[in-house]
Design an enzyme around this catalytic site. Structure first.
Site, PDB file in Angstrom:
ATOM      1  N   ARG A  51     -16.312  11.430  -0.860  1.00 49.97           N
ATOM      2  CA  ARG A  51     -16.847  11.735  -2.195  1.00 49.97           C
ATOM      3  C   ARG A  51     -15.910  11.372  -3.332  1.00 49.97           C
ATOM      4  O   ARG A  51     -16.318  10.769  -4.319  1.00 49.97           O
ATOM      5  CB  ARG A  51     -17.136  13.243  -2.328  1.00 49.97           C
ATOM      6  CG  ARG A  51     -18.440  13.684  -1.813  1.00 49.97           C
ATOM      7  CD  ARG A  51     -18.291  15.077  -1.250  1.00 49.97           C
ATOM      8  NE  ARG A  51     -17.403  14.996  -0.100  1.00 49.97           N
ATOM      9  CZ  ARG A  51     -17.832  14.694   1.126  1.00 49.97           C
ATOM     10  NH1 ARG A  51     -19.097  14.535   1.348  1.00 49.97           N
ATOM     11  NH2 ARG A  51     -16.984  14.577   2.129  1.00 49.97           N
ATOM     12  N   THR A  52     -14.659  11.793  -3.208  1.00 48.11           N
ATOM     13  CA  THR A  52     -13.756  11.642  -4.354  1.00 48.11           C
ATOM     14  C   THR A  52     -13.564  10.160  -4.667  1.00 48.11           C
ATOM     15  O   THR A  52     -13.715   9.733  -5.813  1.00 48.11           O
ATOM     16  CB  THR A  52     -12.403  12.317  -4.052  1.00 48.11           C
ATOM     17  OG1 THR A  52     -12.664  13.644  -3.601  1.00 48.11           O
ATOM     18  CG2 THR A  52     -11.522  12.364  -5.277  1.00 48.11           C
ATOM     19  N   LYS A  80       5.824  -1.103   5.658  1.00 48.60           N
ATOM     20  CA  LYS A  80       7.082  -1.872   5.778  1.00 48.60           C
ATOM     21  C   LYS A  80       8.242  -1.106   5.163  1.00 48.60           C
ATOM     22  O   LYS A  80       9.340  -1.635   5.043  1.00 48.60           O
ATOM     23  CB  LYS A  80       6.943  -3.226   5.060  1.00 48.60           C
ATOM     24  CG  LYS A  80       5.801  -4.085   5.544  1.00 48.60           C
ATOM     25  CD  LYS A  80       5.667  -5.311   4.632  1.00 48.60           C
ATOM     26  CE  LYS A  80       4.289  -5.932   4.744  1.00 48.60           C
ATOM     27  NZ  LYS A  80       4.016  -6.829   3.614  1.00 48.60           N
ATOM     28  N   ARG A 101      -4.826   9.917  -4.198  1.00 48.44           N
ATOM     29  CA  ARG A 101      -4.808  11.053  -3.256  1.00 48.44           C
ATOM     30  C   ARG A 101      -3.630  10.847  -2.318  1.00 48.44           C
ATOM     31  O   ARG A 101      -3.434   9.744  -1.779  1.00 48.44           O
ATOM     32  CB  ARG A 101      -6.108  11.129  -2.454  1.00 48.44           C
ATOM     33  CG  ARG A 101      -6.020  12.169  -1.334  1.00 48.44           C
ATOM     34  CD  ARG A 101      -7.349  12.423  -0.673  1.00 48.44           C
ATOM     35  NE  ARG A 101      -8.239  13.163  -1.559  1.00 48.44           N
ATOM     36  CZ  ARG A 101      -9.424  13.627  -1.199  1.00 48.44           C
ATOM     37  NH1 ARG A 101      -9.862  13.438   0.027  1.00 48.44           N
ATOM     38  NH2 ARG A 101     -10.178  14.285  -2.057  1.00 48.44           N
ATOM     39  N   HIS A 129      -6.547  19.911  -6.688  1.00 48.90           N
ATOM     40  CA  HIS A 129      -7.594  18.890  -6.672  1.00 48.90           C
ATOM     41  C   HIS A 129      -8.357  19.037  -7.991  1.00 48.90           C
ATOM     42  O   HIS A 129      -9.503  19.477  -8.033  1.00 48.90           O
ATOM     43  CB  HIS A 129      -8.510  19.140  -5.464  1.00 48.90           C
ATOM     44  CG  HIS A 129      -9.398  17.999  -5.087  1.00 48.90           C
ATOM     45  ND1 HIS A 129      -9.598  16.884  -5.873  1.00 48.90           N
ATOM     46  CD2 HIS A 129     -10.181  17.819  -3.991  1.00 48.90           C
ATOM     47  CE1 HIS A 129     -10.448  16.068  -5.262  1.00 48.90           C
ATOM     48  NE2 HIS A 129     -10.818  16.611  -4.121  1.00 48.90           N
TER      49      HIS A 129
HETATM   50  N1   CP Z   1     -14.485  17.169  -1.840  1.00 54.26           N
HETATM   51  C1   CP Z   1     -13.713  16.139  -1.436  1.00 54.26           C
HETATM   52  O1   CP Z   1     -12.562  15.992  -1.879  1.00 54.26           O
HETATM   53  O2   CP Z   1     -14.322  15.299  -0.555  1.00 54.26           O
HETATM   54  P1   CP Z   1     -13.655  14.001   0.052  1.00 54.26           P
HETATM   55  O3   CP Z   1     -12.467  14.453   0.889  1.00 54.26           O
HETATM   56  O4   CP Z   1     -14.711  13.347   0.876  1.00 54.26           O
HETATM   57  O5   CP Z   1     -13.189  13.150  -1.089  1.00 54.26           O
END
Ligand code: CP
Length: 311
Positions: A51-52, A80, A101, A129
């Protein structure tokens, strides 16, 4: 240029949160606005995501930007031995904003301190998050008509769940009452309970999860027990199925109550809940597109008025 990174949700004041929700509302009315025609958005995912990443990339595409990036660090020069610092400096040469991320807590903060372009934290370990929080707030606001004075039940993995940590902090402006429903192994960490006490946020802790416990909820925020955060898989096996929400548990809940989940789910929400009007998790994920369009614009210095004037 001032670095307008979004690393942690505490950086947003109440006014800023409400402003960002207004911008998300504008994007929901009309998602296709070519405001970022000449911009490049980099998405660096050192951890898996559906999703993110896809909603950030969709957001960038609908704004007319181009997207570069990777979904798997194994295909990059980090294998590397290239450091995070060098990766960030290199990508800053190519992109106007970096969405990242990373599995390490604090990685986004570090990147924001060295990068000449804004960093958007798309999740750093068990820490924060913030873009998820903005879509959660938008979902709560849309479904409840307010963010004020709500009973919010957080259920499941409250120890490692970065989404609940960020949401808890953002809600400090809105006089919530939290109910933390978790087994001992996955309780809300003391630092967040201390945060609640310092900020005058009421909270109640529960071990039981049944229809009487959740009867007073405005929002039930379910979470997955995150296998990837456990160093001892025997511990994970003990708690992985600890709470499962079934449709029959909803009968005493308020008509207006909504069930949120950041997703992915494993088995903590039974499939019979999906057809309930109280299930909101798929719409919640859709709201992520609008919230992330607002975030990308904001870190690039584009105002709500500029969004409104660009249809
Ligand atoms: N909610 C969320 O962060 O989903 P993903 O890990 O799929 O990005």
């Amino acid at each position: 240029m001032t670095n307008r990174s979004l690393v942690a949700i505490e950086e947003y004041s109440k006014e800023k949160i409400l402003y960002m929700l207004e911008m998300a509302k504008e994007f929901e009315k009309c998602p296709n606005r070519k405001i970022l025609d000449s911009k490049i958005v980099a998405t660096l995912f050192f951890e898996p995501s559906t999703r993110t990443r896809l909603s950030f990339e969709t957001a960038a595409n609908r704004l007319g930007a181009k997207v570069i990036g990777f979904t798997d660090p194994k295909v990059t020069s980090s294998t590397k031995g290239e450091t995070l610092k060098d990766t960030i400096m290199m990508v800053s040469n190519y992109a106007d904003v970096i969405v990242m991320r990373h599995y390490l807590e604090g990685a986004a903060r570090y990147a924001s301190e060295i990068a000449p372009v804004p960093i958007v934290n798309a999740g750093d370990g068990a820490n924060q998050h913030p873009s998820q929080t903005m879509l959660d707030l938008y979902s709560i606001y849309k479904t409840q008509g307010t963010l004020e004075n709500l009973n919010i039940y957080m259920v499941g993995d409250l120890k490692y769940g970065r989404t609940v940590h960020s949401l808890l902090m953002a809600m400090r402006h809105f006089n919530p009452t939290f109910h933390f429903v978790a087994p001992d192994e996955l309780k809300m960490p003391d630092e967040y309970k201390l945060y609640c006490r310092k900020n005058g946020i009421r909270y109640v802790e529960h071990r039981d999860f049944n229809e009487d416990v959740i009867a007073d909820a405005d929002i039930i925020y379910m979470t997955r027990v995150q296998r990837e955060r456990f160093t001892d898989l025997m511990e994970y096996e003990k708690v992985k199925n600890v709470y499962i929400l079934h449709e029959q548990m909803l009968h005493k809940t308020k008509e207006t109550m909504k069930i949120l989940h950041p997703l992915p789910r494993v088995n903590e929400i039974a499939y019979d809940v999906d057809s309930s009007p109280k299930a909101y998790y798929f719409q919640q994920a859709k709201n992520g597109l609008y919230a992330r369009q607002a975030i990308i614009c904001d870190v690039l210095g584009i105002t709500l008025d500029e969004v409104r004037n660009n249809k």
